[in-house]
Design an enzyme around this catalytic site. Structure first.
Site, PDB file in Angstrom:
ATOM      1  N   ASP A  56      -1.621   4.716   0.583  1.00 12.93           N
ATOM      2  CA  ASP A  56      -0.539   5.379   1.308  1.00 12.93           C
ATOM      3  C   ASP A  56      -0.856   6.851   1.555  1.00 12.93           C
ATOM      4  O   ASP A  56       0.007   7.717   1.426  1.00 12.93           O
ATOM      5  CB  ASP A  56       0.803   5.234   0.571  1.00 12.93           C
ATOM      6  N   HIS A  90       2.650   6.090   5.512  1.00 17.16           N
ATOM      7  CA  HIS A  90       3.874   5.556   6.114  1.00 17.16           C
ATOM      8  C   HIS A  90       4.639   6.607   6.910  1.00 17.16           C
ATOM      9  O   HIS A  90       5.556   6.274   7.648  1.00 17.16           O
ATOM     10  CB  HIS A  90       4.781   4.911   5.047  1.00 17.16           C
ATOM     11  N   SER A 130       8.809  12.072   1.174  1.00 19.90           N
ATOM     12  CA  SER A 130       7.481  11.472   1.332  1.00 19.90           C
ATOM     13  C   SER A 130       6.437  12.502   1.731  1.00 19.90           C
ATOM     14  O   SER A 130       6.619  13.245   2.691  1.00 19.90           O
ATOM     15  CB  SER A 130       7.499  10.367   2.395  1.00 19.90           C
TER      16      SER A 130
END
Length: 461
Positions: free
Chosen positions: A133, A103, A209
Site C-alpha cells: 500500500d 489506495h 492515509s
C-alpha cells in the site's frame, strides 16, 4: 474485510504550522513538558494530496432496491466517471520525493500536492506497490522543502511514544499522541496492504492515509495506512507501514524502478503453532517451518531443506511467513541476510544472497489473436519470475494463463490457471497453446489446474 470489522481507510490533510528554531526535546523532562518541538520539526514535511482517477461505473435501474440491487448489480450501462480522493504524504528528500499510500493515488490521472506553507505542485507517480500500500511521487519543480528522516523501525519497541499527524474528518491538521502498541502485525490485511505493520494506539481516524507516524526525535517511524473499527472512528487500533520498508521502496524508485521488487525466497512456509511444535518436538511454538523450496531458491542454494524451521532473520525473531518476507524485503535485493534455523535438535546459521526472481528459462510469452476460439488469451511458461509475479507455489510448472480478454474471457478461463490440456491434447509449452488454438473445432475442452484443483472447462462455439 473481516466479519464484524470495517477497515476504515485513513487520509490526511495538512494546514500551515509556524516553524520555530526550537530543538527536539532530548530528556524525559522535556518530553513531559510538551510535544510541540517535535511537531514543529515534523509537520512541515507532511502534505495534502488531491488525486483524480477515471473509473467505470455501472448504473443499474435496480441500484437503490435492497433486493434487486444486488441481484442485478452487473446489469446496466457502464459509464466512466471522475473519482476524487484526498490523502496525505510525507516528503522524504529535498528533491521532491513524497511517500503516500497506493489506495490514495494508485491509478490516478491527475495529482496535486499542497505543502504546509500553501505552495502547490503537480506530482507524478514514479513507483507503486499495492501489496505494501505504498506509492512514491515526485513533485515537479519543487524547491526549499522540509523533509523527514527515516527512523530505524527495527529498533522500535512496544511502549515507545509516537505522534500521528493527519487530518481526521477534514477538520484540519491534527496531531495525536500515543505509543507503539504492537509489532509484527502480519496475520491481518488492512486497506490495500498485505504483510507486516506497526500497530499504534495514537488516535488515527478517517482522513489520515499516508500521514506520518513519528518518534520523539521527529523521525519517520512509519506511514499510516488504516485502522480497524466498527463505527468508522478510531478505537486505538491503527496500523503503519514500517519506515525500513518505506526506505527500500524509495530507494528502488530512485533507481528508476516503477514497481517494487522484493527479494525472492522461493519457498512456502507456515508459522509453527502449538500443535506443530509438539509434532516436531519443539518446546515452545516459535519460528516458521519450510514446506516447499524451489530448486533455485537462495535458501535451497544455501542448503536449507523442507522441514527446517527459520527462527530469526538478521537477529530479528520471525513467527510468520509475512514477517520473514518483510525482514528480507527491508534488506533489499543485492544484500545478504543471516538466517538462524533449527534442523531436528541442531541450531544452525547460514548467510543467503537476496536476489530478484530469475526470469529464466525464458517465459516464452504468447498471445492468441485472429480467428480463434481462444482469441485474447495470453500465456507464459512458468519460471521463478512468473512464480513470484503471480504468487504461485514453488513447485508450479507448465504454462500459465497471464491474461484473459475478448473470446477467451467467455470460456471460463482465469488469470492464474495452469493449462494442462486443450481438447484432450497435453500442453507442454506456450507454442503448444498457439498451435492448438488454431483448431477449427466447434467443441472445446480446456483442462486447467486452478488453486491446486483440476478443472475441466467445456464449451461450444
Amino acid at each position: 474485510m473481516r466479519i464484524g470489522l470495517v477497515l476504515a481507510i485513513v487520509c490526511a490533510t495538512v494546514f500551515p504550522v509556524a516553524v520555530s528554531s526550537q530543538t527536539v526535546p532530548e530528556t524525559q523532562g522535556q518530553i513531559q513538558l510538551s510535544f510541540a518541538p517535535v511537531v514543529r520539526q515534523a509537520a512541515p514535511a507532511v502534505v495534502n494530496i488531491y488525486a483524480q482517477r477515471i473509473v467505470a461505473q455501472r448504473r443499474s435501474p435496480f441500484a437503490d432496491d435492497p433486493f434487486f440491487g444486488d441481484l442485478f448489480r452487473n446489469f446496466g450501462q457502464v459509464t466512466p466517471r471522475v473519482q476524487d480522493s484526498l490523502g496525505s504524504g510525507v516528503i522524504v528528500s529535498d528533491d521532491g520525493i513524497v511517500v503516500s499510500n497506493f489506495h490514495v493515488v494508485g491509478n490516478a490521472t491527475e495529482i496535486r500536492v499542497v505543502l504546509n506553507d500553501r505552495r502547490e505542485y503537480d506530482a507524478d507517480i514514479i513507483l507503486t506497490d499495492e501489496e505494501s500500500d505504498l506509492a512514491i511521487l515526485k513533485l515537479r519543480n519543487a524547491t526549499d522543502l522540509s523533509v523527514l528522516d527515516f527512523a530505524d523501525s527495527d529498533q522500535v519497541e512496544v511502549g515507545e511514544l509516537v505522534l500521528a499527524i493527519g487530518n481526521p474528518f477534514g477538520v484540519g491538521q491534527t496531531v495525536s499522541s500515543g505509543i507503539i502498541s504492537g509489532l509484527a502485525r502480519s496475520g491481518i490485511a488492512v486497506g490495500s496492504g498485505r504483510g507486516y505493520f506497526i500497530q499504534t494506539d495514537a488516535p488515527i481516524n478517517p482522513g489520515n492515509s499516508g500521514g506520518a507516524l513519528v518518534d520523539m526525535h521527529g523521525r519517520l517511524v512509519g506511514v499510516n495506512t488504516a485502522i480497524i473499527t466498527r463505527s468508522g472512528a478510531s478505537h486505538g487500533i491503527g496500523f503503519a507501514i514500517p519506515a525500513n520498508l518505506v526506505a527500500q521502496v524509495v530507494a528502488q524508485a530512485r533507481d528508476g524502478q516503477t514497481r517494487f521488487q522484493r527479494p525472492w525466497a522461493g519457498v512456502t512456509a507456515q508459522a509453527v503453532d502449538a500443535t506443530l511444535a509438539e509434532a516436531v518436538d519443539q518446546r515452545i511454538p516459535e519460528g516458521v517451518i519450510l514446506l516447499e523450496l524451489h530448486p533455485e531458491s537462495p535458501l535451497a542454494m544455501a542448503g536449507l531443506q523442507p522441514g527446517d524451521i527459520i527462527l530469526s532473520v538478521d537477529g530479528a525473531v520471525v513467527n510468520s511467513a509475512p514477517e520473514m518476507m518483510f525482514r528480507l524485503a527491508s534488506r533489499g535485493i543485492g544484500s545478504t541476510s543471516a538466517l538462524v534455523y533449527r534442523r531436528g535438535a541442531d541450531m544452525q546459521q547460514v548467510q543467503i544472497d537476496l536476489i530478484a526472481p530469475p526470469d529464466n528459462p525464458d517465459r516464452q510469452a504468447r498471445s492468441i489473436s485472429g480467428r480463434s476460439a481462444l482469441r485474447g488469451l495470453s500465456v507464459a511458461r512458468i519460471n521463478p519470475a512468473v512464480i513470484a509475479e503471480f504468487n504461485l507455489p514453488p513447485s508450479a510448472q507448465g504454462v500459465l494463463v497471464t491474461s484473459v480478454q475478448d473470446f477467451a474471457a467467455r470460456t471460463g478461463l482465469r488469470t492464474g490457471d495452469i493449462v494442462q490440456a486443450i481438447n484432450g491434447e497435453q500442453v507442454r509449452s506456450t507454442d503448444d497453446v498457439l498451435r492448438l488454438a488454431s483448431s477449427q473445432s466447434r467443441n472445446w475442452q480446456m483442462d486447467v489446474l486452478r488453486d491446486g484443483r483440476r478443472v475441466s472447462l467445456r464449451y461450444r462455439i
